[in-house]
Write an enzyme that holds these catalytic residues in place. Sequence first.
Site, PDB file in Angstrom:
ATOM      1  N   SER A 252      56.314  46.946  83.984  1.00 46.39           N
ATOM      2  CA  SER A 252      56.478  46.100  82.787  1.00 46.39           C
ATOM      3  C   SER A 252      55.129  45.839  82.127  1.00 46.39           C
ATOM      4  CB  SER A 252      57.165  44.772  83.148  1.00 46.39           C
ATOM      5  OG  SER A 252      56.328  43.969  83.944  1.00 46.39           O
TER       6      SER A 252
ATOM      7  N   ASP B 123      48.351  42.580  86.633  1.00 46.47           N
ATOM      8  CA  ASP B 123      48.972  43.860  86.284  1.00 46.47           C
ATOM      9  C   ASP B 123      48.541  44.332  84.897  1.00 46.47           C
ATOM     10  OD1 ASP B 123      50.207  43.350  88.674  1.00 46.47           O
ATOM     11  OD2 ASP B 123      52.233  43.818  87.987  1.00 46.47           O
TER      12      ASP B 123
END
Length: 396
Positions: free
Chosen positions: A146, A204
Amino acid sequence: MWVRDVAVSAPGKVILHGEHAVVLGKVALAVALDLRTFLRLRPGAEGRLSVSLPGVGVRRSWDTPGLRALRGRIAGKGRGEELLPRGVRGSREFAGIAAGASAPESLATLAFLYMCLAISAKYGDVPSVDILVWSELPTGAGLGSSAAYAVCLAAALLMVCGAISCPLQEGESTARWTEEELTLINSWAFRGELVIHGNPSGVDNAVGTWGGALRYQAGKITPLKRVPTLRILLTNTKVPRSTKVLVAGVKEKILKFPAIMNPVLDSIDAISQECQSVLEAMPANPSPEHYPVLEEFFDINQHHLNVLGVGHPSLDRLCQVTASHRLHSKLTGAGGGGCGITLLPPDTSPLAVEAAKQDLCACGFECWETKIGAPGVTLHSCSSLSAQVLHALAQS
């Protein structure tokens, strides 16, 4: 008007060391994985903005006057931090996504629409473009899929709105943005992650933006200066797990046996820091003597993670299979199933790698031979992409 046909890519991530200990203020090392998400950006039909996400079955299109009107309604109702929930709510209603919807296709569409509205509110209208996104990363495996999507979206939307440059010169195959532009991309990618995850750490999207390796401790993210590219096998056991349940289990064990568990966390912290020193000392072409040390770190940390209670029979099997080929593995991420990584030193024979892959696949696992320490978000000419990626990006 946007007139170029280009592609943006961003890498996934794995945690090299520091899983679970990072929640308690210890150091974690996150590294960019050379499995990437690709976004193709090209001129679209006048007055329309479209997005295709074939991996999750999304194909949506909106007229730009309608988006402009929605943006005006959202922006006119308040300022500051309140705009994120209001913008998400308005985007959800506009796209016909049910409140609380958590399917990947709903969250991906919502993040796209919200980022279009928020970026255009600050930097001017998003022009009529077609965006198609395809990924080498599996979703829901803890590999930062994502975030790679959010980074690609942020870079593409900021570029078409003129907030950052289009650094790709005629005849070049790839280009990267300046440090200042990367910082802007990262900040918008984090907002995309907020829409998808609610409470992300920021690791991330930072790995997706800068690539290489990052040190993370107590909310502070520091890119490592010099990082070698290391070959690995990435294995998905396909065993589903709940990160929330695993984190709670570790916490319970620490509360129950603090004198036993706290030294384990301190040891994991020391492994992360020692590993950082080794990685930063390795030259551009890593020398063979560094690898036995990295392998020992894998072995010790895997034992520690089992002590914390986040192992799983599937991960034990993975470690046994690779050990039979004289390779060293550990889980990456939450544990309890999920993924594991196996280090492939330069002197590993292709036959040994192939045999290990076959044995892992025979266990019902999915396996990729890839690299860590990959570059961050990158702009590509479409002609420079591989045939596989080009074929995937032609599905519109």
